[in-house]
Design an enzyme around this catalytic site. Structure first.
Site, PDB file in Angstrom:
ATOM      1  N   GLU A  35       0.702  -1.287  -0.009  1.00  0.00           N
ATOM      2  CA  GLU A  35       0.004   0.189  -0.102  1.00  0.00           C
ATOM      3  C   GLU A  35       0.918   1.274  -0.100  1.00  0.00           C
ATOM      4  O   GLU A  35       0.321   2.153  -0.520  1.00  0.00           O
ATOM      5  CB  GLU A  35      -0.872   0.018   1.288  1.00  0.00           C
ATOM      6  CG  GLU A  35      -2.197   0.700   1.224  1.00  0.00           C
ATOM      7  CD  GLU A  35      -2.904   0.630  -0.077  1.00  0.00           C
ATOM      8  OE1 GLU A  35      -3.315   1.617  -0.908  1.00  0.00           O
ATOM      9  OE2 GLU A  35      -3.272  -0.720  -0.692  1.00  0.00           O
ATOM     10  N   HIS A  37       3.744   1.625  -1.732  1.00  0.00           N
ATOM     11  CA  HIS A  37       4.195   2.086  -3.002  1.00  0.00           C
ATOM     12  C   HIS A  37       2.910   2.364  -3.754  1.00  0.00           C
ATOM     13  O   HIS A  37       3.212   3.342  -4.424  1.00  0.00           O
ATOM     14  CB  HIS A  37       4.748   0.719  -3.565  1.00  0.00           C
ATOM     15  CG  HIS A  37       5.864   0.061  -3.165  1.00  0.00           C
ATOM     16  ND1 HIS A  37       6.029  -1.103  -2.582  1.00  0.00           N
ATOM     17  CD2 HIS A  37       7.074   0.758  -2.733  1.00  0.00           C
ATOM     18  CE1 HIS A  37       7.087  -1.429  -1.994  1.00  0.00           C
ATOM     19  NE2 HIS A  37       7.957  -0.248  -2.162  1.00  0.00           N
ATOM     20  N   GLN A 148       7.653   8.975   3.542  1.00  0.00           N
ATOM     21  CA  GLN A 148       8.167   9.222   4.519  1.00  0.00           C
ATOM     22  C   GLN A 148       8.574   8.449   5.813  1.00  0.00           C
ATOM     23  O   GLN A 148       9.623   8.571   6.669  1.00  0.00           O
ATOM     24  CB  GLN A 148       7.296  10.229   5.477  1.00  0.00           C
ATOM     25  CG  GLN A 148       7.515  10.929   6.940  1.00  0.00           C
ATOM     26  CD  GLN A 148       8.626  11.815   6.937  1.00  0.00           C
ATOM     27  OE1 GLN A 148       9.010  12.519   5.852  1.00  0.00           O
ATOM     28  NE2 GLN A 148       9.290  11.771   7.844  1.00  0.00           N
ATOM     29  N   GLN A 153      16.315   8.247   4.136  1.00  0.00           N
ATOM     30  CA  GLN A 153      16.627   8.061   2.846  1.00  0.00           C
ATOM     31  C   GLN A 153      16.084   9.479   2.149  1.00  0.00           C
ATOM     32  O   GLN A 153      16.648   9.932   1.316  1.00  0.00           O
ATOM     33  CB  GLN A 153      15.884   7.084   2.329  1.00  0.00           C
ATOM     34  CG  GLN A 153      15.682   6.884   0.797  1.00  0.00           C
ATOM     35  CD  GLN A 153      14.976   5.595   0.392  1.00  0.00           C
ATOM     36  OE1 GLN A 153      15.804   4.505   0.412  1.00  0.00           O
ATOM     37  NE2 GLN A 153      14.023   5.370   0.242  1.00  0.00           N
ATOM     38  N   SER A 185       5.843  -2.332   5.530  1.00  0.00           N
ATOM     39  CA  SER A 185       7.125  -2.141   5.019  1.00  0.00           C
ATOM     40  C   SER A 185       7.199  -3.683   4.259  1.00  0.00           C
ATOM     41  O   SER A 185       6.467  -4.568   4.838  1.00  0.00           O
ATOM     42  CB  SER A 185       8.090  -2.266   6.104  1.00  0.00           C
ATOM     43  OG  SER A 185       9.282  -2.840   5.572  1.00  0.00           O
TER      44      SER A 185
END
Ligand code: PAF
Length: 282
Positions: A35, A37, A148, A153, A185
């Site tokens: 979700e 991505h 976020q 990164q 993740s």
């Protein structure tokens, strides 16, 4: 939707679109879409004429003994999901095309890449910055979309974009969460049933920290302690780090002020989870 494997095919397709004044949005990924991505793809779809998503499990951002070989890969399902999101192009390069035999150039972002996750994963952000720099040169998008959840990164890539004058706008979208608060993740798949039940404690502890800050607790030592105690009381997770840092520079803050990133990494067995929130002190 086109699936393009070669850099030259991608470049010529995008050159044709650019000639027609189409805007190009880009979402870099390592696949195994979830979700998080999909939310980036949806924002990208709304805001651009052409949506490009790359799928590349980047070897240079994994350290020795990390999960490069076992990292989830599911091209078939990714393509199905991508089609539903109405993407234009999936860029699916081979390792050889991104890193030909004699690759000698890497991107090191000083200071902010070596702290927090970078301290436990030496070389990780060098790999991330290098591959994102290469992908930006290949895709040349108008806008780059990042999540976020990977706050460091985002900071490293924003710094690189500024320092190396990449002509791209960077958009950072909020972390997507499961109903119980766990940040979505690809690595959540590695958790055992028990670890999965415990893992929402990361977000719970961040929410408690936010509440304490709202109640005028400004000492980062005390905030860190509150988070640490919450995690060890409610889970078997082993804290890698907890930090209150300036949200832009990632420099540690003794006293919480301005836009503060509260960020943490916790290990559940071999799985390392990260999460963060931004608190604005007024
Ligand atoms: O966040 C990721 O999936 C990766 O770090 C990225 C940005 C695609 C670079 O490999």
């Amino acid at each position: 939707m086109q699936i393009l494997k070669s850099i030259s095919a991608l470049r010529s397709t995008l050159a044709a679109a650019r000639k027609k004044n189409k805007t190009i949005g880009f979402v870099p990924t390592m696949g195994a879409f979830h979700e998080g991505h999909l939310s980036l793809m949806r924002a990208c779809r709304k805001q651009n004429d052409i949506v490009v998503v790359s799928i590349f499990v980047n070897p240079t951002q994994f350290g020795a003994g990390e999960d490069f070989t076992s990292y989830p890969r599911d091209k078939k399902n990714d393509c199905l999901l991508a089609k539903k999101e109405n993407l234009d192009i999936i860029f699916y390069p081979s390792e050889k095309s991104i890193y030909p035999d004699r690759t000698l150039t890497y991107i090191d972002v000083d200071k902010i890449a070596g702290t927090l996750c970078g301290a436990s994963r030496p070389g990780h952000f060098r790999g991330v910055a290098t591959v994102v720099g290469k992908l930006l040169n290949i895709v040349a998008p108008d806008t780059l979309y990042l999540g976020q959840k990977d706050a460091q990164q985002c900071a490293v890539i924003q710094q690189m974009v500024r320092d190396l004058n990449f002509p791209v706008k960077v958009k950072i979208l909020p972390t997507k969460r499961e109903p119980d608060g766990l940040a979505i993740s690809s690595r959540n798949k590695y958790l055992s049933a028990q670890q999965r039940r415990e893992a929402p404690v990361l977000y719970q502890s961040l929410c408690l920290a936010k509440k304490a800050i709202r109640n005028r607790q400004k000492s980062s030592t005390k905030i860190n302690l509150l988070i640490q105690k919450t995690i060890s009381k409610k889970s078997s997770g082993k804290v890698d780090y907890i930090a209150c840092v300036d949200a832009n520079t990632l420099q540690p803050l003794k006293t919480i002020k301005g836009k503060t990133l509260i960020t943490l990494a916790v290990r559940f067995g071999r799985t390392r989870l990260i999460d963060n929130i931004i608190v604005t002190d007024v």
